[in-house]
Motif scaffolding. Structure first.
Motif, PDB file in Angstrom:
ATOM      1  N   MET A  45      14.479  29.217  53.411  1.00  0.00           N
ATOM      2  CA  MET A  45      15.365  28.408  54.222  1.00  0.00           C
ATOM      3  C   MET A  45      16.507  29.285  54.720  1.00  0.00           C
ATOM      4  O   MET A  45      16.978  30.166  54.010  1.00  0.00           O
ATOM      5  CB  MET A  45      15.899  27.252  53.385  1.00  0.00           C
ATOM      6  CG  MET A  45      16.875  26.373  54.128  1.00  0.00           C
ATOM      7  SD  MET A  45      17.507  25.015  53.135  1.00  0.00           S
ATOM      8  CE  MET A  45      16.012  24.312  52.508  1.00  0.00           C
ATOM      9  N   LYS A  46      16.967  29.015  55.937  1.00  0.00           N
ATOM     10  CA  LYS A  46      18.029  29.802  56.550  1.00  0.00           C
ATOM     11  C   LYS A  46      19.285  28.973  56.775  1.00  0.00           C
ATOM     12  O   LYS A  46      19.209  27.783  57.075  1.00  0.00           O
ATOM     13  CB  LYS A  46      17.559  30.368  57.892  1.00  0.00           C
ATOM     14  CG  LYS A  46      16.417  31.348  57.759  1.00  0.00           C
ATOM     15  CD  LYS A  46      15.973  31.850  59.113  1.00  0.00           C
ATOM     16  CE  LYS A  46      14.813  32.825  58.944  1.00  0.00           C
ATOM     17  NZ  LYS A  46      14.287  33.271  60.235  1.00  0.00           N
ATOM     18  N   ILE A  47      20.425  29.652  56.642  1.00  0.00           N
ATOM     19  CA  ILE A  47      21.728  29.078  56.954  1.00  0.00           C
ATOM     20  C   ILE A  47      22.476  30.085  57.800  1.00  0.00           C
ATOM     21  O   ILE A  47      22.518  31.274  57.476  1.00  0.00           O
ATOM     22  CB  ILE A  47      22.529  28.753  55.675  1.00  0.00           C
ATOM     23  CG1 ILE A  47      21.823  27.665  54.867  1.00  0.00           C
ATOM     24  CG2 ILE A  47      23.960  28.331  56.016  1.00  0.00           C
ATOM     25  CD1 ILE A  47      22.496  27.326  53.544  1.00  0.00           C
ATOM     26  N   SER A  48      23.068  29.619  58.886  1.00  0.00           N
ATOM     27  CA  SER A  48      23.851  30.483  59.769  1.00  0.00           C
ATOM     28  C   SER A  48      25.339  30.206  59.614  1.00  0.00           C
ATOM     29  O   SER A  48      25.746  29.057  59.418  1.00  0.00           O
ATOM     30  CB  SER A  48      23.488  30.238  61.245  1.00  0.00           C
ATOM     31  OG  SER A  48      22.213  30.742  61.539  1.00  0.00           O
ATOM     32  N   ILE A  49      26.119  31.268  59.717  1.00  0.00           N
ATOM     33  CA  ILE A  49      27.570  31.157  59.785  1.00  0.00           C
ATOM     34  C   ILE A  49      27.984  31.771  61.113  1.00  0.00           C
ATOM     35  O   ILE A  49      27.696  32.937  61.377  1.00  0.00           O
ATOM     36  CB  ILE A  49      28.253  31.891  58.618  1.00  0.00           C
ATOM     37  CG1 ILE A  49      27.781  31.332  57.272  1.00  0.00           C
ATOM     38  CG2 ILE A  49      29.779  31.784  58.758  1.00  0.00           C
ATOM     39  CD1 ILE A  49      28.257  32.127  56.065  1.00  0.00           C
ATOM     40  N   LEU A  50      28.634  30.975  61.957  1.00  0.00           N
ATOM     41  CA  LEU A  50      29.120  31.433  63.260  1.00  0.00           C
ATOM     42  C   LEU A  50      30.636  31.403  63.218  1.00  0.00           C
ATOM     43  O   LEU A  50      31.220  30.431  62.756  1.00  0.00           O
ATOM     44  CB  LEU A  50      28.633  30.520  64.387  1.00  0.00           C
ATOM     45  CG  LEU A  50      27.147  30.209  64.465  1.00  0.00           C
ATOM     46  CD1 LEU A  50      26.862  29.346  65.692  1.00  0.00           C
ATOM     47  CD2 LEU A  50      26.318  31.469  64.501  1.00  0.00           C
ATOM     48  N   TYR A  51      31.258  32.452  63.722  1.00  0.00           N
ATOM     49  CA  TYR A  51      32.715  32.509  63.643  1.00  0.00           C
ATOM     50  C   TYR A  51      33.282  33.322  64.807  1.00  0.00           C
ATOM     51  O   TYR A  51      32.588  34.116  65.447  1.00  0.00           O
ATOM     52  CB  TYR A  51      33.162  33.147  62.315  1.00  0.00           C
ATOM     53  CG  TYR A  51      32.828  34.620  62.257  1.00  0.00           C
ATOM     54  CD1 TYR A  51      33.727  35.580  62.716  1.00  0.00           C
ATOM     55  CD2 TYR A  51      31.598  35.056  61.792  1.00  0.00           C
ATOM     56  CE1 TYR A  51      33.413  36.926  62.714  1.00  0.00           C
ATOM     57  CE2 TYR A  51      31.270  36.390  61.774  1.00  0.00           C
ATOM     58  CZ  TYR A  51      32.173  37.322  62.233  1.00  0.00           C
ATOM     59  OH  TYR A  51      31.851  38.655  62.242  1.00  0.00           O
ATOM     60  N   PHE A  52      34.572  33.116  65.042  1.00  0.00           N
ATOM     61  CA  PHE A  52      35.362  34.007  65.886  1.00  0.00           C
ATOM     62  C   PHE A  52      36.496  34.526  65.014  1.00  0.00           C
ATOM     63  O   PHE A  52      37.092  33.769  64.243  1.00  0.00           O
ATOM     64  CB  PHE A  52      35.946  33.295  67.112  1.00  0.00           C
ATOM     65  CG  PHE A  52      36.852  34.204  67.891  1.00  0.00           C
ATOM     66  CD1 PHE A  52      36.331  35.146  68.756  1.00  0.00           C
ATOM     67  CD2 PHE A  52      38.225  34.164  67.704  1.00  0.00           C
ATOM     68  CE1 PHE A  52      37.164  36.024  69.437  1.00  0.00           C
ATOM     69  CE2 PHE A  52      39.067  35.038  68.379  1.00  0.00           C
ATOM     70  CZ  PHE A  52      38.536  35.964  69.247  1.00  0.00           C
ATOM     71  N   SER A  53      36.779  35.826  65.132  1.00  0.00           N
ATOM     72  CA  SER A  53      37.853  36.413  64.341  1.00  0.00           C
ATOM     73  C   SER A  53      38.561  37.476  65.158  1.00  0.00           C
ATOM     74  O   SER A  53      37.931  38.415  65.637  1.00  0.00           O
ATOM     75  CB  SER A  53      37.278  37.041  63.066  1.00  0.00           C
ATOM     76  OG  SER A  53      38.303  37.480  62.213  1.00  0.00           O
ATOM     77  N   LYS A  54      39.858  37.314  65.308  1.00  0.00           N
ATOM     78  CA  LYS A  54      40.657  38.302  66.027  1.00  0.00           C
ATOM     79  C   LYS A  54      41.272  39.320  65.063  1.00  0.00           C
ATOM     80  O   LYS A  54      41.263  40.514  65.321  1.00  0.00           O
ATOM     81  CB  LYS A  54      41.757  37.598  66.828  1.00  0.00           C
ATOM     82  CG  LYS A  54      42.583  38.520  67.690  1.00  0.00           C
ATOM     83  CD  LYS A  54      43.572  37.737  68.532  1.00  0.00           C
ATOM     84  CE  LYS A  54      44.405  38.677  69.389  1.00  0.00           C
ATOM     85  NZ  LYS A  54      45.360  37.929  70.202  1.00  0.00           N
ATOM     86  N   LEU A  79      19.453  31.229  64.249  1.00  0.00           N
ATOM     87  CA  LEU A  79      20.252  30.014  64.349  1.00  0.00           C
ATOM     88  C   LEU A  79      19.362  28.782  64.509  1.00  0.00           C
ATOM     89  O   LEU A  79      19.548  27.773  63.826  1.00  0.00           O
ATOM     90  CB  LEU A  79      21.238  30.110  65.514  1.00  0.00           C
ATOM     91  CG  LEU A  79      22.054  28.859  65.826  1.00  0.00           C
ATOM     92  CD1 LEU A  79      22.884  28.413  64.632  1.00  0.00           C
ATOM     93  CD2 LEU A  79      22.939  29.098  67.041  1.00  0.00           C
ATOM     94  N   LEU A  80      18.398  28.850  65.380  1.00  0.00           N
ATOM     95  CA  LEU A  80      17.524  27.700  65.612  1.00  0.00           C
ATOM     96  C   LEU A  80      16.683  27.365  64.384  1.00  0.00           C
ATOM     97  O   LEU A  80      16.348  26.204  64.153  1.00  0.00           O
ATOM     98  CB  LEU A  80      16.643  27.949  66.834  1.00  0.00           C
ATOM     99  CG  LEU A  80      17.404  27.965  68.163  1.00  0.00           C
ATOM    100  CD1 LEU A  80      16.514  28.433  69.298  1.00  0.00           C
ATOM    101  CD2 LEU A  80      18.006  26.594  68.470  1.00  0.00           C
ATOM    102  N   ASP A  81      16.347  28.369  63.571  1.00  0.00           N
ATOM    103  CA  ASP A  81      15.581  28.149  62.346  1.00  0.00           C
ATOM    104  C   ASP A  81      16.443  27.661  61.180  1.00  0.00           C
ATOM    105  O   ASP A  81      15.920  27.228  60.160  1.00  0.00           O
ATOM    106  CB  ASP A  81      14.872  29.435  61.908  1.00  0.00           C
ATOM    107  CG  ASP A  81      13.722  29.815  62.822  1.00  0.00           C
ATOM    108  OD1 ASP A  81      13.259  28.958  63.599  1.00  0.00           O
ATOM    109  OD2 ASP A  81      13.290  30.984  62.762  1.00  0.00           O
TER     110      ASP A  81
END
Length: 161
Positions: free
Chosen positions: A1-10, A46-48
């Motif tokens: 099973m997959k889990i994605s973490i999406l972020y923006f960081s300056k 991401l889609l998975d």
């Protein structure tokens, strides 16, 4: 099973906490985690993914414009039915991190995601809307962020295995 973490960081704080969450997810067997800045997302991963965790710095008591833009332009990603969770970083307690998190939660709901944080049902640490790290307790927050990741992974396994 997959889990994605999406972020923006300056400044690197949000990226650092994304990696701490990933470490917590890795405590749960048979979960693969992908950590992606918004400009380097692996679309297939991401889609998975069965869960997607979004991270934002807090600016002017709200999410950063880069996250908002991503949601505005993310029509190629079907996130319906996936677990959605949110975390934020901020410079100070009254900086508006909860407002930033709630802004993203609205987007998760529009995308048809199943919003999850662990809330208070799992006991301490209580993570009501999403994990928040502020400058004055940044290092101390890491254990909470790790637990946050582990809780999301466990819920994903419960729902999707």
């Amino acid at each position: 099973m997959k889990i994605s973490i999406l972020y923006f960081s300056k400044t690197g704080h949000t990226k650092e906490m994304a990696n701490v969450i990933a470490d917590g997810i890795r405590k749960v067997p048979n979960i693969e985690v992908g950590v992606f800045a918004l400009d380097s997302i692996d679309d297939n991963f991401l889609l998975d993914s069965k869960a997607v965790i979004f991270g934002t710095p807090t600016y002017y008591a709200n999410t950063c414009w880069q996250i908002k833009k991503w949601f505005d332009e993310s029509n190629k990603y079907n996130l319906e039915g996936k677990i959605g969770a949110v975390f934020s970083t901020a410079h100070y307690a009254q900086g508006g991190a909860d407002t930033a998190i709630l802004t993203i939660i609205n987007h998760l709901m529009v995308k048809g995601m199943l919003v999850y944080s662990g809330g208070s049902a799992l006991g301490k640490p209580f993570i009501h809307l999403g994990a928040v790290a502020i400058d004055e307790n940044f290092e101390e927050s890491k254990s909470m962020f790790s637990i946050f990741g582990e809780r999301i992974a466990l819920k994903a396994k419960e729902l999707f295995n």
